[in-house]
Design an enzyme around this catalytic site. Sequence first.
Site, PDB file in Angstrom:
ATOM      1  N   ASN A   1     -20.025  41.105 -43.725  1.00  0.00           N
ATOM      2  CA  ASN A   1     -19.169  41.794 -42.641  1.00  0.00           C
ATOM      3  C   ASN A   1     -19.473  43.311 -42.459  1.00  0.00           C
ATOM      4  O   ASN A   1     -19.540  43.623 -43.693  1.00  0.00           O
ATOM      5  CB  ASN A   1     -17.825  41.100 -42.543  1.00  0.00           C
ATOM      6  CG  ASN A   1     -17.102  41.766 -43.587  1.00  0.00           C
ATOM      7  OD1 ASN A   1     -17.467  41.459 -44.968  1.00  0.00           O
ATOM      8  ND2 ASN A   1     -15.691  42.229 -43.727  1.00  0.00           N
TER       9      ASN A   1
ATOM     10  N   GLU B   1     -17.673  46.453 -40.834  1.00  0.00           N
ATOM     11  CA  GLU B   1     -16.509  46.683 -39.771  1.00  0.00           C
ATOM     12  C   GLU B   1     -16.935  48.202 -38.948  1.00  0.00           C
ATOM     13  O   GLU B   1     -17.938  48.697 -39.582  1.00  0.00           O
ATOM     14  CB  GLU B   1     -15.347  47.149 -40.609  1.00  0.00           C
ATOM     15  CG  GLU B   1     -14.676  45.839 -41.049  1.00  0.00           C
ATOM     16  CD  GLU B   1     -13.409  45.969 -41.806  1.00  0.00           C
ATOM     17  OE1 GLU B   1     -12.755  44.935 -42.315  1.00  0.00           O
ATOM     18  OE2 GLU B   1     -13.016  47.120 -42.069  1.00  0.00           O
TER      19      GLU B   1
ATOM     20  N   CYS C   1     -19.515  39.945 -38.034  1.00  0.00           N
ATOM     21  CA  CYS C   1     -19.106  39.004 -39.116  1.00  0.00           C
ATOM     22  C   CYS C   1     -20.258  38.686 -39.931  1.00  0.00           C
ATOM     23  O   CYS C   1     -21.487  38.867 -39.561  1.00  0.00           O
ATOM     24  CB  CYS C   1     -18.662  37.699 -38.418  1.00  0.00           C
ATOM     25  SG  CYS C   1     -17.220  37.874 -37.352  1.00  0.00           S
TER      26      CYS C   1
ATOM     27  N   GLU D   1     -21.569  35.828 -41.068  1.00  0.00           N
ATOM     28  CA  GLU D   1     -22.217  34.594 -40.453  1.00  0.00           C
ATOM     29  C   GLU D   1     -23.146  35.497 -39.404  1.00  0.00           C
ATOM     30  O   GLU D   1     -24.339  34.854 -39.471  1.00  0.00           O
ATOM     31  CB  GLU D   1     -21.446  33.652 -39.698  1.00  0.00           C
ATOM     32  CG  GLU D   1     -20.325  33.145 -40.889  1.00  0.00           C
ATOM     33  CD  GLU D   1     -18.989  33.764 -40.733  1.00  0.00           C
ATOM     34  OE1 GLU D   1     -17.923  33.212 -41.379  1.00  0.00           O
ATOM     35  OE2 GLU D   1     -18.899  34.814 -40.515  1.00  0.00           O
TER      36      GLU D   1
ATOM     37  N   CYS E   1     -14.905  32.362 -37.771  1.00  0.00           N
ATOM     38  CA  CYS E   1     -13.960  32.811 -36.743  1.00  0.00           C
ATOM     39  C   CYS E   1     -14.535  31.806 -35.587  1.00  0.00           C
ATOM     40  O   CYS E   1     -15.631  31.338 -35.554  1.00  0.00           O
ATOM     41  CB  CYS E   1     -14.136  34.259 -36.062  1.00  0.00           C
ATOM     42  SG  CYS E   1     -15.711  34.677 -35.483  1.00  0.00           S
TER      43      CYS E   1
ATOM     44  N   CYS F   1     -18.223  32.928 -34.541  1.00  0.00           N
ATOM     45  CA  CYS F   1     -19.147  32.327 -35.268  1.00  0.00           C
ATOM     46  C   CYS F   1     -19.481  31.053 -35.354  1.00  0.00           C
ATOM     47  O   CYS F   1     -20.432  30.474 -35.582  1.00  0.00           O
ATOM     48  CB  CYS F   1     -19.001  32.930 -36.662  1.00  0.00           C
ATOM     49  SG  CYS F   1     -19.174  34.910 -36.855  1.00  0.00           S
TER      50      CYS F   1
END
Length: 131
Positions: free
Chosen positions: A39, A41, A50, A52, A83, A86
């Site tokens: 990830n 940010e 993310c 993934e 999420c 993803c």
Amino acid sequence: MTLMECAREVREAAYAPYSKFKVGAAVRGASGRIYRGCNVENVAYPEGTCAEAGAIAAMVAAGETTLTEVAVIADSPDPVPPCGGCRQKLAEFGQGDTPVLLGTTDGKIMTTTIQDLLPGRFDASHMENAE
């Protein structure tokens, strides 16, 4: 190195200065090669990426479009599922029975599939009548 070990290793590279919640992911392409993502940010929260999605992007950038296995790891009391966005991304590149390993840094592992994560998935068959 196992897929989960690859996810664990790349998790350390995550850029998570705001949430402090590092996530690592690894996907195995149809060729057997492993692609990693973490990830990333951003101070403007919706602009983050993310783990993934990063692993899938690495796979596609390498010329592959089919994944055969997924591993995701985070420092959490219980395994953290992908999420919603993803889950849809995984469904785009994997089959319903594609195994998804969810792990914690303490060693808990949960095994599921893309189908179990995203029942009733939206896929290309829904677009057949589009002009």
